[in-house]
Design a protein around this motif. Structure first.
Motif, PDB file in Angstrom:
ATOM      1  N   ARG A 172       0.813  -1.220   0.000  1.00  0.00           N
ATOM      2  CA  ARG A 172       0.000   0.000   0.000  1.00  0.00           C
ATOM      3  C   ARG A 172       0.840   1.260   0.000  1.00  0.00           C
ATOM      4  O   ARG A 172       0.443   2.287  -0.537  1.00  0.00           O
ATOM      5  N   VAL A 173       2.013   1.208   0.601  1.00  0.00           N
ATOM      6  CA  VAL A 173       2.897   2.366   0.646  1.00  0.00           C
ATOM      7  C   VAL A 173       4.206   1.993  -0.039  1.00  0.00           C
ATOM      8  O   VAL A 173       4.828   0.992   0.315  1.00  0.00           O
ATOM      9  N   SER A 174       4.609   2.805  -1.005  1.00  0.00           N
ATOM     10  CA  SER A 174       5.825   2.510  -1.751  1.00  0.00           C
ATOM     11  C   SER A 174       6.877   3.570  -1.487  1.00  0.00           C
ATOM     12  O   SER A 174       6.653   4.759  -1.711  1.00  0.00           O
ATOM     13  N   SER A 175       8.011   3.140  -0.994  1.00  0.00           N
ATOM     14  CA  SER A 175       9.135   4.046  -0.793  1.00  0.00           C
ATOM     15  C   SER A 175      10.415   3.294  -1.138  1.00  0.00           C
ATOM     16  O   SER A 175      10.759   2.310  -0.486  1.00  0.00           O
ATOM     17  N   PRO A 176      11.111   3.754  -2.198  1.00  0.00           N
ATOM     18  CA  PRO A 176      10.839   4.897  -3.066  1.00  0.00           C
ATOM     19  C   PRO A 176       9.696   4.609  -4.048  1.00  0.00           C
ATOM     20  O   PRO A 176       9.222   3.469  -4.107  1.00  0.00           O
ATOM     21  N   PRO A 177       9.257   5.627  -4.823  1.00  0.00           N
ATOM     22  CA  PRO A 177       8.180   5.413  -5.789  1.00  0.00           C
ATOM     23  C   PRO A 177       8.524   4.275  -6.752  1.00  0.00           C
ATOM     24  O   PRO A 177       9.676   4.071  -7.125  1.00  0.00           O
ATOM     25  N   GLY A 178       7.478   3.536  -7.139  1.00  0.00           N
ATOM     26  CA  GLY A 178       7.653   2.467  -8.104  1.00  0.00           C
ATOM     27  C   GLY A 178       7.825   1.092  -7.502  1.00  0.00           C
ATOM     28  O   GLY A 178       7.605   0.084  -8.168  1.00  0.00           O
ATOM     29  N   HIS A 179       8.198   1.003  -6.231  1.00  0.00           N
ATOM     30  CA  HIS A 179       8.405  -0.289  -5.574  1.00  0.00           C
ATOM     31  C   HIS A 179       7.137  -0.660  -4.796  1.00  0.00           C
ATOM     32  O   HIS A 179       7.101  -0.656  -3.564  1.00  0.00           O
ATOM     33  N   ALA A 180       6.084  -0.981  -5.561  1.00  0.00           N
ATOM     34  CA  ALA A 180       4.771  -1.211  -4.967  1.00  0.00           C
ATOM     35  C   ALA A 180       4.221  -2.595  -5.249  1.00  0.00           C
ATOM     36  O   ALA A 180       3.205  -2.980  -4.677  1.00  0.00           O
ATOM     37  N   LEU A 181       4.867  -3.347  -6.130  1.00  0.00           N
ATOM     38  CA  LEU A 181       4.351  -4.650  -6.545  1.00  0.00           C
ATOM     39  C   LEU A 181       5.526  -5.616  -6.661  1.00  0.00           C
ATOM     40  O   LEU A 181       6.593  -5.258  -7.178  1.00  0.00           O
ATOM     41  N   ALA A 182       5.326  -6.857  -6.182  1.00  0.00           N
ATOM     42  CA  ALA A 182       6.419  -7.834  -6.221  1.00  0.00           C
ATOM     43  C   ALA A 182       5.864  -9.235  -6.292  1.00  0.00           C
ATOM     44  O   ALA A 182       4.716  -9.496  -5.912  1.00  0.00           O
ATOM     45  N   GLN A 183       6.689 -10.161  -6.784  1.00  0.00           N
ATOM     46  CA  GLN A 183       6.346 -11.574  -6.703  1.00  0.00           C
ATOM     47  C   GLN A 183       7.245 -12.223  -5.649  1.00  0.00           C
ATOM     48  O   GLN A 183       8.412 -11.851  -5.478  1.00  0.00           O
ATOM     49  N   PHE A 184       6.642 -13.199  -4.941  1.00  0.00           N
ATOM     50  CA  PHE A 184       7.301 -13.772  -3.771  1.00  0.00           C
ATOM     51  C   PHE A 184       7.057 -15.274  -3.739  1.00  0.00           C
ATOM     52  O   PHE A 184       5.909 -15.724  -3.823  1.00  0.00           O
TER      53      PHE A 184
END
Length: 523
Positions: free
Chosen positions: A9-21
């Motif tokens: 929900r919160v991305s810091s820095p911008p752009g790091h908001a979605l990932a596969q795990f």
């Protein structure tokens, strides 16, 4: 092998908001959602439609927050990204009748979206309750047995969202309440042909498809209680995955500092993995990557993961380093912003004594302050005291002291506020601040001429008329006071214009102190 697509929900820095795990090997890899026109500061709901994925993003354009929708292909490559006009604070997303439905929490609506290839999203209202503002905090949407279900916190009254403890799940077709009594319901999901919902603040998962049952608390699913603030759930044949988020310490709704609930302390951002056969759980830590999870989706491991946790952490650190100059620029703007308003407040409070106007400005400033501002707390308390709100003044004098303002001036002001409120001097709220400590009193200097004026000016028995305080100099007429208000508004307008020019050059967002922090439990 269980692979998850996770939205932060919160991305810091911008752009790091979605990932596969990968929950077995704990391999972690960012999904590239960078876009030159829109900066992505968070990701929310995720859904799959055939071979493509759709994600609700929170972004910024020209310094203003907007909700966006993105499309990813089977290789998790961002193929389209578009801003949404009707959606405010977008949350969950589902596919329904060859269209997308997005929960617009900020307007109490569900918005239907048709997004043709090569065109802009076409939006229309699909469902709403008292539209206009976030008064119910709608969030999760789920299809089940041909019907649509929606979860919401319910009214919060005059408190914070963390106090909204009577949430519910409704069926959109007939608006029937199928479950109530849920404390922060999130993440509606289907498992073993049952509709379930997470009660984030009680650490439990409940069945919400029980016929003739109106209180979901009476039907907990056969799952153990899980630590942390729960949000984001997915399931496959073997496991149920439940996301946890770090407890917020600042309310999104008011900007006030709040304490995280005891259950959320010690459990940060991560994923609980519950084995369906053994009912055993393990928790996987994702706190090096983000602070809050919103949604989880089980995906096929068709994309080879190139990196590992260390690589992902290094990538995020490099991005943070690259983002540092912009953060410094924002900090510089925030300092200038504060200096500008300090001058305005000093004139309104110390010279014009227009406490009503100063109070309105300070209330807005404190709601947006990114760090403690004891001077503003003290000035706001002064304005409340001078306009007759002695109880409110006591509270803000106390906050000023907690944030580092000198105890001597606070003690003097508190004595007058307590007297004006008709309370005893040993009232609990002022304990430790009004005791006669001669050494402290002599050692601490006055912080401004505001303090000196309070000490010298008796508090009126009744609130002074707005814009015409009894203590104002006789030569200051209403025209001059109005002029002070006008200059205060002009300062606001000038700062906004400066921010807009800076943004047009691609350098910054508005020069206000803001935080990314609804706190799951302090919205």
């Amino acid at each position: 092998m269980s692979r998850l697509l996770i939205s932060f929900r919160v991305s810091s820095p911008p752009g790091h908001a979605l990932a596969q795990f990968d929950t077995e090997t704990e391999a972690f890899e960012w999904v590239d959602v960078g876009d030159p026109a829109l900066k992505i500061y968070g990701a929310m709901g995720i859904c799959r439609h055939r071979t493509r994925y759709f994600v609700v993003f929170q972004g910024r354009r020209e310094g203003k927050p907007i909700s966006c929708i993105g499309e990813l292909d089977a290789q998790l490559r961002l193929t389209r990204l578009a801003a949404l006009r009707r959606v405010k604070d977008g949350h969950s997303i589902v596919v329904h009748d060859d269209a997308l439905l997005v929960v617009s929490s900020g307007t109490n609506q569900v918005v239907r979206i048709v997004w043709p290839q090569g065109g802009e999203p076409k939006e229309s209202v699909f469902f709403e309750i008292a539209p206009g503002a976030d008064t119910l905090h709608m969030n999760a949407l789920q299809a089940y047995r041909g019907k649509l279900y929606l979860s919401m916190f319910g009214p919060r009254g005059d408190g914070l969202w963390r106090d909204a403890s009577d949430g519910c799940v409704i069926r959109l077709d007939d608006q029937a309440v199928v479950a109530k009594g849920l404390y922060h319901p999130h993440a509606l999901f289907v498992d073993d042909d049952a509709l379930l919902c997470v009660s984030s603040m009680t650490n439990r998962v409940y069945r919400v498809d029980i016929d003739a049952r109106q209180d979901a608390r009476s039907e907990p699913a056969a799952l153990p209680a899980l630590d942390g603030y729960l949000r984001g759930v997915a399931a496959d044949d073997k496991c149920i995955f439940v996301g946890t988020s770090t407890g917020r310490t600042r309310s999104r709704a008011t900007g006030e500092h709040v304490d995280a609930p005891a259950f959320a302390k010690g459990i940060e951002c991560g994923v609980h993995v519950l084995d369906k056969s053994t009912r055993q759980t393990r928790w996987l830590d994702l706190s090096p990557f983000a602070s809050e999870i919103y949604d989880l989706l089980v995906i096929e491991p068709t994309v080879r993961m190139r990196g590992d946790r260390t690589t992902a952490m290094q990538e995020r650190l490099r991005a943070l380093n690259a983002h540092t100059p912009e953060l410094r620029h924002h900090a510089s703007q925030a300092d200038q912003y504060c200096r500008e308003f300090n001058g305005v407040i000093r004139e309104l409070v110390d010279i014009r004594r227009d406490y009503a106007t100063a109070s309105r400005i300070l209330k807005r400033l404190l709601a947006r302050a990114g760090r403690p501002r004891p001077q503003w707390q003290f000035d706001y308390a002064t304005c409340l005291l001078q306009t007759g709100d002695a109880s409110g003044a006591i509270e803000h004098f106390r906050r000023a002291a907690e944030q580092g303002y000198g105890k001597a001036p606070v003690r003097q002001a508190l004595k007058q506020a307590i007297a004006a409120a008709g309370l005893q001097s040993d009232v609990e709220i002022a304990k430790g601040l009004i005791d006669d400590d001669a050494e402290t009193s002599q050692a601490e200097p006055m912080h401004s001429n505001t303090t000196q004026r309070i000490a010298a000016t008796p508090v009126p028995a009744r609130p002074a008329p707005l814009y015409a305080p009894a203590a104002a100099p006789a030569q200051e007429g209403t025209g001059e006071v109005a002029d002070a208000r006008a200059r205060a508004e002009a300062t606001l307008a000038r700062l906004r214009e400066q921010a807009a020019r800076a943004t047009s050059r691609g350098t910054a967002t508005p020069p206000a102190e803001t935080t990314s922090g609804a706190t799951p439990h302090a919205r």
